[in-house]
Design an enzyme around this catalytic site. Structure first.
Site, PDB file in Angstrom:
ATOM      1  N   ILE A 279       0.893  -1.155   0.000  1.00  0.00           N
ATOM      2  CA  ILE A 279       0.000   0.000   0.000  1.00  0.00           C
ATOM      3  C   ILE A 279       0.933   1.207   0.000  1.00  0.00           C
ATOM      4  O   ILE A 279       1.580   1.493   1.002  1.00  0.00           O
ATOM      5  CB  ILE A 279      -0.935   0.003   1.221  1.00  0.00           C
ATOM      6  CG1 ILE A 279      -1.845  -1.215   1.175  1.00  0.00           C
ATOM      7  CG2 ILE A 279      -1.746   1.299   1.256  1.00  0.00           C
ATOM      8  CD1 ILE A 279      -2.710  -1.392   2.390  1.00  0.00           C
ATOM      9  N   PRO A 280       1.054   1.903  -1.126  1.00  0.00           N
ATOM     10  CA  PRO A 280       2.139   2.875  -1.317  1.00  0.00           C
ATOM     11  C   PRO A 280       1.911   4.234  -0.640  1.00  0.00           C
ATOM     12  O   PRO A 280       1.720   5.254  -1.299  1.00  0.00           O
ATOM     13  CB  PRO A 280       2.200   3.004  -2.837  1.00  0.00           C
ATOM     14  CG  PRO A 280       0.786   2.795  -3.263  1.00  0.00           C
ATOM     15  CD  PRO A 280       0.231   1.755  -2.323  1.00  0.00           C
ATOM     16  N   CYS A 281       1.968   4.249   0.684  1.00  0.00           N
ATOM     17  CA  CYS A 281       1.783   5.518   1.396  1.00  0.00           C
ATOM     18  C   CYS A 281       2.930   6.481   1.107  1.00  0.00           C
ATOM     19  O   CYS A 281       2.785   7.687   1.332  1.00  0.00           O
ATOM     20  CB  CYS A 281       1.612   5.288   2.889  1.00  0.00           C
ATOM     21  SG  CYS A 281       2.908   4.325   3.646  1.00  0.00           S
ATOM     22  N   HIS A 282       4.040   5.973   0.566  1.00  0.00           N
ATOM     23  CA  HIS A 282       5.136   6.882   0.199  1.00  0.00           C
ATOM     24  C   HIS A 282       4.723   7.812  -0.943  1.00  0.00           C
ATOM     25  O   HIS A 282       5.353   8.840  -1.163  1.00  0.00           O
ATOM     26  CB  HIS A 282       6.390   6.082  -0.179  1.00  0.00           C
ATOM     27  CG  HIS A 282       6.226   5.159  -1.337  1.00  0.00           C
ATOM     28  ND1 HIS A 282       5.706   3.880  -1.198  1.00  0.00           N
ATOM     29  CD2 HIS A 282       6.496   5.309  -2.661  1.00  0.00           C
ATOM     30  CE1 HIS A 282       5.675   3.293  -2.384  1.00  0.00           C
ATOM     31  NE2 HIS A 282       6.137   4.145  -3.288  1.00  0.00           N
ATOM     32  N   ARG A 283       3.651   7.498  -1.661  1.00  0.00           N
ATOM     33  CA  ARG A 283       3.193   8.340  -2.766  1.00  0.00           C
ATOM     34  C   ARG A 283       2.300   9.494  -2.300  1.00  0.00           C
ATOM     35  O   ARG A 283       1.846  10.282  -3.122  1.00  0.00           O
ATOM     36  CB  ARG A 283       2.457   7.489  -3.803  1.00  0.00           C
ATOM     37  CG  ARG A 283       3.373   6.467  -4.464  1.00  0.00           C
ATOM     38  CD  ARG A 283       2.648   5.615  -5.485  1.00  0.00           C
ATOM     39  NE  ARG A 283       3.491   4.486  -5.851  1.00  0.00           N
ATOM     40  CZ  ARG A 283       3.031   3.324  -6.296  1.00  0.00           C
ATOM     41  NH1 ARG A 283       1.738   3.144  -6.471  1.00  0.00           N
ATOM     42  NH2 ARG A 283       3.879   2.347  -6.585  1.00  0.00           N
TER      43      ARG A 283
END
Length: 199
Positions: free
Chosen positions: A151-155
């Site tokens: 789940i790409p929370c870095h985006r």
């Protein structure tokens, strides 16, 4: 690498990020699917096993054991991609077919994060407007993300802010976890061979 945790086998995937103090570790079970995913500081592992592999910190092992004990109401969620493949080429990222248990708000945020394409970002405010929330609440859901990388929370980034506009990561504004957010964004924006990813 396969390890046993209690009576069930657990498949562990570990990959070290080049030129970073972190490694990404995830644990899967044939019966339960993806159990735990997390960034670990490379020096946090205990003494090596006899085969030379590093032991996992007790907190990670406890999280795996706890996930194995939980009842799974829905079908298990499989690993959406091999993390090592993603570290070689970010185009290997695939959204998971579902998101893990959490509050209804957090699950909405995680679902939106999974729709952000590789190489792109959205601000906390943009996500908040889409789901009828606040940027701070979106940031808290990102911090609570139990499956980083998948789940790409870095985006999710601030509209303007610290660290070149990337903001914090996993609740940290500085240190290895905050640094890895910038690395992930750069990794996704640059394809193997050095060409930039399409916007």
């Amino acid at each position: 690498m396969t390890e046993r945790s209690g009576p069930q086998s657990v498949d562990l995937r570990r990959c070290r990020v080049p030129h970073a103090e972190l490694e990404f570790v995830c644990a899967c079970s044939p019966a339960h699917g993806l159990l735990v995913a997390d960034w670990l500081v490379s020096g946090s592992a205990e003494a090596p096993e006899r085969d030379g592999s590093q032991r996992l910190p007790p907190a990670f092992r406890a999280a795996v054991d706890g996930a194995l004990r939980q009842r799974v109401a829905a079908a298990p969620l499989s690993l959406p991609f091999d993390p090592l493949d993603f570290l070689r080429d970010p185009r290997n990222w695939r959204a998971p077919v579902g998101v893990p248990p959490g509050s209804p708000h957090a699950r909405k945020v995680w679902q939106v994060l999974c729709q952000i394409p590789v190489g792109a970002t959205r601000t906390y405010g943009e996500i908040a407007r889409e789901i009828g929330s606040s940027p701070r609440a979106v940031g808290q859901a990102c911090r609570a993300n139990p499956w980083p990388l998948f789940i790409p929370c870095h985006r999710a980034v601030p509209a303007s802010g610290s660290r070149g506009g990337t903001g914090g990561y996993a609740g940290q504004r500085q240190g290895p976890l905050a640094d890895i957010k910038g690395w992930l964004l750069n990794h996704e924006r640059t394809r193997p061979g050095g060409e930039p990813a399409p916007r």
